[in-house]
Write an enzyme that holds these catalytic residues in place. Structure first.
Site, PDB file in Angstrom:
ATOM      1  N   GLN A  77      -1.995  44.064  14.359  1.00 47.21           N
ATOM      2  CA  GLN A  77      -3.208  44.798  14.710  1.00 47.21           C
ATOM      3  C   GLN A  77      -3.594  44.476  16.147  1.00 47.21           C
ATOM      4  O   GLN A  77      -4.045  43.363  16.442  1.00 47.21           O
ATOM      5  CB  GLN A  77      -4.313  44.355  13.743  1.00 47.21           C
ATOM      6  CG  GLN A  77      -5.631  45.045  13.945  1.00 47.21           C
ATOM      7  CD  GLN A  77      -6.667  44.562  12.928  1.00 47.21           C
ATOM      8  OE1 GLN A  77      -6.495  43.530  12.286  1.00 47.21           O
ATOM      9  NE2 GLN A  77      -7.736  45.298  12.789  1.00 47.21           N
ATOM     10  N   SER A  93      -8.284  43.213  19.258  1.00 52.58           N
ATOM     11  CA  SER A  93      -9.070  42.320  20.117  1.00 52.58           C
ATOM     12  C   SER A  93      -8.473  42.194  21.506  1.00 52.58           C
ATOM     13  O   SER A  93      -7.253  42.218  21.687  1.00 52.58           O
ATOM     14  CB  SER A  93      -9.142  40.937  19.491  1.00 52.58           C
ATOM     15  OG  SER A  93      -9.697  41.022  18.216  1.00 52.58           O
ATOM     16  N   SER A 129      -2.287  38.334  15.311  1.00 50.63           N
ATOM     17  CA  SER A 129      -1.523  37.635  14.280  1.00 50.63           C
ATOM     18  C   SER A 129      -0.192  38.329  14.050  1.00 50.63           C
ATOM     19  O   SER A 129      -0.121  39.564  14.067  1.00 50.63           O
ATOM     20  CB  SER A 129      -2.298  37.622  12.961  1.00 50.63           C
ATOM     21  OG  SER A 129      -3.553  37.022  13.154  1.00 50.63           O
ATOM     22  N   GLU A 156     -10.226  46.015   5.940  1.00 50.97           N
ATOM     23  CA  GLU A 156      -9.902  44.620   6.211  1.00 50.97           C
ATOM     24  C   GLU A 156     -10.829  43.719   5.410  1.00 50.97           C
ATOM     25  O   GLU A 156     -10.413  42.760   4.777  1.00 50.97           O
ATOM     26  CB  GLU A 156     -10.058  44.348   7.699  1.00 50.97           C
ATOM     27  CG  GLU A 156      -9.749  42.912   8.106  1.00 50.97           C
ATOM     28  CD  GLU A 156      -9.640  42.742   9.626  1.00 50.97           C
ATOM     29  OE1 GLU A 156     -10.117  43.634  10.365  1.00 50.97           O
ATOM     30  OE2 GLU A 156      -9.091  41.720  10.053  1.00 50.97           O
ATOM     31  N   GLU A 210     -21.370  35.964  11.794  1.00 53.69           N
ATOM     32  CA  GLU A 210     -22.610  36.465  12.426  1.00 53.69           C
ATOM     33  C   GLU A 210     -22.623  37.988  12.436  1.00 53.69           C
ATOM     34  O   GLU A 210     -23.628  38.626  12.117  1.00 53.69           O
ATOM     35  CB  GLU A 210     -22.720  35.942  13.872  1.00 53.69           C
ATOM     36  CG  GLU A 210     -23.017  34.455  14.010  1.00 53.69           C
ATOM     37  CD  GLU A 210     -21.804  33.572  13.711  1.00 53.69           C
ATOM     38  OE1 GLU A 210     -20.663  34.071  13.796  1.00 53.69           O
ATOM     39  OE2 GLU A 210     -22.008  32.394  13.367  1.00 53.69           O
TER      40      GLU A 210
HETATM   41  C1  LIG Z   1      -6.983  33.330  13.075  1.00 52.54           C
HETATM   42  C2  LIG Z   1      -7.360  34.594  13.737  1.00 52.54           C
HETATM   43  C3  LIG Z   1      -6.537  35.682  13.637  1.00 52.54           C
HETATM   44  C4  LIG Z   1      -6.858  36.863  14.301  1.00 52.54           C
HETATM   45  N1  LIG Z   1      -6.003  37.912  14.182  1.00 52.54           N
HETATM   46  C5  LIG Z   1      -6.281  39.045  14.871  1.00 52.54           C
HETATM   47  C6  LIG Z   1      -5.374  40.134  14.867  1.00 52.54           C
HETATM   48  O1  LIG Z   1      -4.341  40.080  14.233  1.00 52.54           O
HETATM   49  N2  LIG Z   1      -5.642  41.222  15.578  1.00 52.54           N
HETATM   50  C7  LIG Z   1      -6.796  41.324  16.298  1.00 52.54           C
HETATM   51  O2  LIG Z   1      -7.003  42.354  16.913  1.00 52.54           O
HETATM   52  N3  LIG Z   1      -7.696  40.322  16.341  1.00 52.54           N
HETATM   53  C8  LIG Z   1      -7.455  39.176  15.645  1.00 52.54           C
HETATM   54  N4  LIG Z   1      -8.355  38.140  15.675  1.00 52.54           N
HETATM   55  C9  LIG Z   1      -9.521  38.273  16.539  1.00 52.54           C
HETATM   56  C10 LIG Z   1     -10.860  38.346  15.826  1.00 52.54           C
HETATM   57  O3  LIG Z   1     -11.042  39.609  15.243  1.00 52.54           O
HETATM   58  C11 LIG Z   1     -11.929  38.038  16.879  1.00 52.54           C
HETATM   59  O4  LIG Z   1     -11.754  36.712  17.277  1.00 52.54           O
HETATM   60  C12 LIG Z   1     -13.325  38.216  16.359  1.00 52.54           C
HETATM   61  O5  LIG Z   1     -13.603  39.575  16.158  1.00 52.54           O
HETATM   62  C13 LIG Z   1     -14.366  37.593  17.274  1.00 52.54           C
HETATM   63  O6  LIG Z   1     -14.253  38.020  18.599  1.00 52.54           O
HETATM   64  P1  LIG Z   1     -14.219  36.952  19.785  1.00 52.54           P
HETATM   65  O7  LIG Z   1     -13.193  35.947  19.422  1.00 52.54           O
HETATM   66  O8  LIG Z   1     -14.059  37.710  21.036  1.00 52.54           O
HETATM   67  O9  LIG Z   1     -15.639  36.261  19.771  1.00 52.54           O
HETATM   68  P2  LIG Z   1     -16.937  36.750  20.561  1.00 52.54           P
HETATM   69  O10 LIG Z   1     -17.193  38.164  20.232  1.00 52.54           O
HETATM   70  O11 LIG Z   1     -16.832  36.372  21.980  1.00 52.54           O
HETATM   71  O12 LIG Z   1     -18.022  35.872  19.851  1.00 52.54           O
HETATM   72  C14 LIG Z   1     -18.396  34.553  20.259  1.00 52.54           C
HETATM   73  C15 LIG Z   1     -19.504  34.070  19.333  1.00 52.54           C
HETATM   74  O13 LIG Z   1     -20.645  34.924  19.497  1.00 52.54           O
HETATM   75  C16 LIG Z   1     -21.038  35.454  18.253  1.00 52.54           C
HETATM   76  N5  LIG Z   1     -21.509  36.817  18.448  1.00 52.54           N
HETATM   77  C17 LIG Z   1     -20.908  37.817  19.130  1.00 52.54           C
HETATM   78  N6  LIG Z   1     -21.628  38.935  19.058  1.00 52.54           N
HETATM   79  C18 LIG Z   1     -22.706  38.656  18.322  1.00 52.54           C
HETATM   80  C19 LIG Z   1     -23.831  39.400  17.878  1.00 52.54           C
HETATM   81  N7  LIG Z   1     -23.997  40.694  18.160  1.00 52.54           N
HETATM   82  N8  LIG Z   1     -24.739  38.766  17.131  1.00 52.54           N
HETATM   83  C20 LIG Z   1     -24.593  37.457  16.808  1.00 52.54           C
HETATM   84  N9  LIG Z   1     -23.565  36.703  17.187  1.00 52.54           N
HETATM   85  C21 LIG Z   1     -22.632  37.308  17.937  1.00 52.54           C
HETATM   86  C22 LIG Z   1     -19.794  35.447  17.419  1.00 52.54           C
HETATM   87  O14 LIG Z   1     -20.091  35.459  16.038  1.00 52.54           O
HETATM   88  C23 LIG Z   1     -19.142  34.160  17.848  1.00 52.54           C
HETATM   89  O15 LIG Z   1     -19.699  33.100  17.160  1.00 52.54           O
HETATM   90  C24 LIG Z   1      -8.043  36.950  15.043  1.00 52.54           C
HETATM   91  C25 LIG Z   1      -8.885  35.837  15.130  1.00 52.54           C
HETATM   92  C26 LIG Z   1      -8.546  34.674  14.495  1.00 52.54           C
HETATM   93  C27 LIG Z   1      -9.459  33.506  14.613  1.00 52.54           C
END
Ligand SMILES: Cc1cc2nc3c(=O)[nH]c(=O)nc-3n(C[C@H](O)[C@H](O)[C@H](O)COP(=O)(O)OP(=O)(O)OC[C@H]3O[C@@H](n4cnc5c(N)ncnc54)[C@H](O)[C@@H]3O)c2cc1C
Lengths: 395, 366
Positions: free
Chosen positions: A114, A117, A149, A232, A365
């Site tokens: 996928q 991100s 992933s 998902e 969140e």
């Molecule tokens: C093990 C793992 C596997 C993954 N696999 C995939 C994959 O296969 N394909 C893919 O596309 N993505 C994948 N992801 C990505 C995952 O979907 C994102 O990490 C996730 O959506 C969070 O985005 P970010 O990491 O940019 O955090 P950010 O969006 O930068 O968030 C940082 C912090 O701020 C908080 N936050 C952000 N916005 C808000 C809001 N509006 N209100 C309150 N709090 C908020 C978040 O909850 C978090 O605590 C994976 C992530 C992990 C950990």
């Protein structure tokens, strides 16, 4: 929906087993035959691995096949394909796309990842900047994805791109199927806190995707992505499990087997988590029963949140319950696993990996925002980005 | 696996009970009654019990009941929890009725099931299902009872008491008419579910059952009570969530509805999640009780320890998030807080149920 009964399905499984005895049939051949018999996912349309039967009847098929020692399609290894790509293709794909992709997806011959991100777009997925520019019958894609992933074993990807930077962010996106073997796709391992590299960075440089690999209309990528994300969250924690299935069973077993590790305080916490696990299991059962009668409740997002809370509390407890062994770790070698092996590894791994449960697939969140706004109907927070063209957004 | 959803019949039942309670047990009238000389609404009780036949829902038809099951009783309790209606349903239609059913009684049951008589089970409301047979009341060879029981639910309006007492040949369940007992109402924390101390001084009684099965009959009645109380708690929790969400949508501070602040939205989302789980456990308990499933003790322990805590959390959040108005007597939130805190103690605390569970699922203490 067809009027197939559990007995009808048992009979069909019997025919499949008679024609392809698992003991003497090649694994892949068996899986293909199972797909063609409509017994892959019974709620899918006939001809696409299903029989238009109620989703709940899948359990009947699984039980019969397990009894007969039939091979499975290693569902955890192909979870993204099964849980996200397939329902999206089913809903938005053309007939050719459905015919081409669903069977090898289900048999596991082709693994999916996928590409959503990005370094600048996680929770705010609609902010993504990977560009797709039309060139005749093709699209030329440039950008970077992250946390992807199983990209290292994936043959195909579901990909969201920006096709119009001049309109507000939700409007200018388009969704594609990307061939991971195409020139310009580069996958680099990204090591995570568990030591292994389960996810990756993916660089897309001048990747050419035929327009025939578009899912949904140009500019409708957000709508298509919503389908993927909803699925998902339902997919996570969506299977029927017995009491003490999963981690709670493992921790309970340790408790029973190792009396010397017990303390009153741990007993208290274990019982609370046992109840919480049982409650989550029953709530999951209730959700599936609702889905089966065609009344999908909003509980889906809640279940994903519950699952993350529970896994994290349980794995934390397990380390404490492990005594000295809780200080050890099984293996820090950088490896690129094909699936998440929660039960196969040690408590330290489980504790660390479970930290991802409240981030992957939407953070806890963000799920709370979704529940409070879409389920409880509370007002959204003031939005500063709603009517601004994507290119003018601060980043 | 049990059916954890609500059937159409159950939803119809819910709708008719809710309609009635909306008409007749609005919170201003419930509140007014708490300060009146008649804290229970016995007219409403008669409509529920006799006219709608709800007192005997789970009683077989040949014993004057409706021949439905505990699943339906649970739905009624959800609605009674939502409205904190001041009626002796738990004491009479649940606890006393379940005890009479378990005792194999055929005389009193039809009269309770028809709403003609109100019953109460003479045990402290805090009694957990695994508490063991109480020894506070004794029976002499003529069956005359002496002794006392504190904090009995709904006893102040009961016409007949079902009393566990120890006789010369061991434990038994006895029926005592109101006139034979001294019932002293106490000041209850829960304004809408009244408690009384009951004493007997050579009270004449009728033996309902004795012998080897009597302890399990009492335990069964308490399991039914605890398992179905979980549904009442779900109703309490759901009301608290619904009211709080509605209030936070309309209350403005800092130029925005306070419900748009994420700190509050997340708390309500968590509460919603808790209620989703609680409802599943309560449905499972009701279903196992209805079908006589052997998993009843586990189902009840899981449901009670979950739903008690969730109802209390919901009620506490409701008071807090209503701000100053939540602290007032005129707003109904306190009625729910008092019900939630009291029912946390009723029929076994969450900790007590978890301890019982430890034995049931083989997770022995340290
Ligand atoms: C093990 C793992 C596997 C993954 N696999 C995939 C994959 O296969 N394909 C893919 O596309 N993505 C994948 N992801 C990505 C995952 O979907 C994102 O990490 C996730 O959506 C969070 O985005 P970010 O990491 O940019 O955090 P950010 O969006 O930068 O968030 C940082 C912090 O701020 C908080 N936050 C952000 N916005 C808000 C809001 N509006 N209100 C309150 N709090 C908020 C978040 O909850 C978090 O605590 C994976 C992530 C992990 C950990």
């Amino acid at each position: 929906m067809s009027t197939l009964t559990a007995d009808d399905l048992r009979a069909r499984v019997g025919e499949l087993l008679a024609a392809h005895p698992p003991a003497s049939t090649d694994r892949l051949e068996f899986l293909r035959a199972r797909f063609d018999a409509g017994l892959a996912w019974v709620h899918y349309p006939a001809g696409l691995g299903g029989l238009d039967a109620p989703r709940e009847l899948q359990n009947v098929v699984e039980a019969e096949l397990a009894k007969a020692g039939a091979p499975d399609n290693n569902p955890r290894r192909i979870g993204i394909g099964l849980g996200m790509a397939a329902p999206t293709i089913l809903r938005f794909g053309t007939d050719e796309q459905k015919q081409r992709y669903l069977r090898p997806l289900w048999t596991g011959e082709e693994v999916w990842c996928q590409l959503f991100s990005e370094p600048g777009a996680g929770s705010d997925l609609a902010a993504l900047g990977t560009r797709a520019v039309r060139d005749g019958d093709e699209w030329v894609v440039n950008g970077q994805k992250v946390w992807t992933s199983v990209a290292h074993i994936a043959r195909f990807a579901i990909l969201v791109t920006r096709t119009d930077p001049d309109v507000p962010k939700h409007q200018g996106m388009t969704y594609f199927i990307c061939d991971m073997t195409d020139p310009g796709v580069e996958v680099r391992p990204l090591r995570q806190l568990t030591g292994e590299a389960e996810f990756n960075e993916v660089f897309l440089s001048g990747v050419r995707i035929p327009d025939a690999n578009r899912l949904g209309a140009v500019g409708e990528g957000w709508k298509v992505a919503q389908t993927t994300l909803m699925n998902e969250r339902v997919a996570i924690g969506g299977n029927a499990i017995p009491r003490e299935g999963g981690l709670i069973g493992m921790v309970s077993k340790t408790w029973r087997d190792r009396p010397e590790l017990r303390t009153p305080e741990l007993h208290d916490r274990l019982l609370k988590l046992w109840v919480q696990a049982e409650a989550a299991r029953l709530a999951g059962t209730r959700l599936r029963q609702q889905l089966a009668v065609g009344a999908p409740g909003p509980e889906g997002s809640a279940m994903k949140l519950a699952f993350a809370n529970l896994q994290q509390a349980l794995t934390g407890l397990e380390i404490e319950l492990s005594g000295e062994d809780g200080l050890r770790y099984d293996d820090w070698t950088l490896r690129r696993p094909e699936k998440v092996d929660m039960l196969g590894r040690g408590p330290g791994y489980r504790y660390l990996r479970a930290k991802g449960n409240s981030i992957e697939g939407g953070t806890s969140e963000v799920l709370r925002n979704i529940i409070s706004e879409r389920v409880l109907g509370l007002p959204s927070e003031p939005r500063v980005d709603k009517d601004v063209a994507w290119k003018d957004l601060p980043r | 696996m049990s059916d954890l959803l609500y059937s159409e019949v159950e939803e119809d039942l819910r709708a008719s009970v809710r309609d009635l309670l909306t008409d007749r047990a609005g919170f201003t009238s419930v509140l007014a009654r708490t300060e009146s000389a008649e804290p229970y609404d016995l007219k409403l009780w008669r409509t529920l019990a006799a006219d709608l036949g709800l007192a005997g829902l789970a009683v077989p038809e040949e014993l004057g009941g409706q021949g439905a099951s505990y699943r339906e009783v649970a739905v009624v309790l959800e609605e009674l929890g939502r409205s904190v209606a001041p009626v002796p349903f738990l004491g009479s239609a649940v606890l006393a009725t379940a005890a009479l059913l378990a005792a194999g009684d055929t005389e009193l049951l039809p009269r309770l099931a028809g709403g003609e008589l109100i019953g109460a089970l003479a045990v402290p409301l805090t009694t957990a299902p695994d508490a063991g047979f109480p020894g506070g009341v004794s029976a002499n060879t003529e069956g005359a009872l002496s002794g006392s029981v504190r904090t009995v639910a709904d006893a102040s309006v009961a016409d007949v008491l079902v009393v566990p007492a120890v006789g010369p040949d061991g434990p038994g369940l006895y029926a005592v008419e109101k006139a034979g007992a001294t019932v002293t109402e106490v000041v209850s924390l829960d304004l809408t579910r009244r408690l009384a101390d009951v004493s007997f001084d050579n009270a004449s009684s009728r033996l309902l059952t004795s012998g080897p099965g009597v302890e399990s009959a009492l335990r069964q009645a308490l399991l039914v009570g605890a398992g179905l109380l979980a549904s009442e708690q779900v109703g309490v929790a759901q009301w608290c969530l619904d009211e709080t969400v509605a209030y936070l949508k309309q209350r403005y501070q800092f130029g925005r509805p306070v419900g748009s602040f994420q700190a509050l939205k997340h708390r309500l989302a968590d509460l919603y999640l808790e209620i989703v789980s609680a409802r599943a456990t309560a449905r499972y308990a009701a279903d196992t009780l209805a079908t006589g499933d052997s998993d009843v003790p586990v189902a009840v322990a899981v449901a009670q320890s979950t739903c008690s805590a969730v109802a209390l959390h919901a009620a506490e959040e409701s008071v807090q998030l209503h701000g100053g108005i939540g602290m007032t007597w005129e707003h109904p939130a306190h009625l729910y807080l008092k019900r939630a805190k009291s029912s946390e103690l009723a029929l076994g605390t969450p900790g007590r149920h978890r301890a019982a569970l430890a034995g049931l699922v083989n997770l022995p203490p340290a």
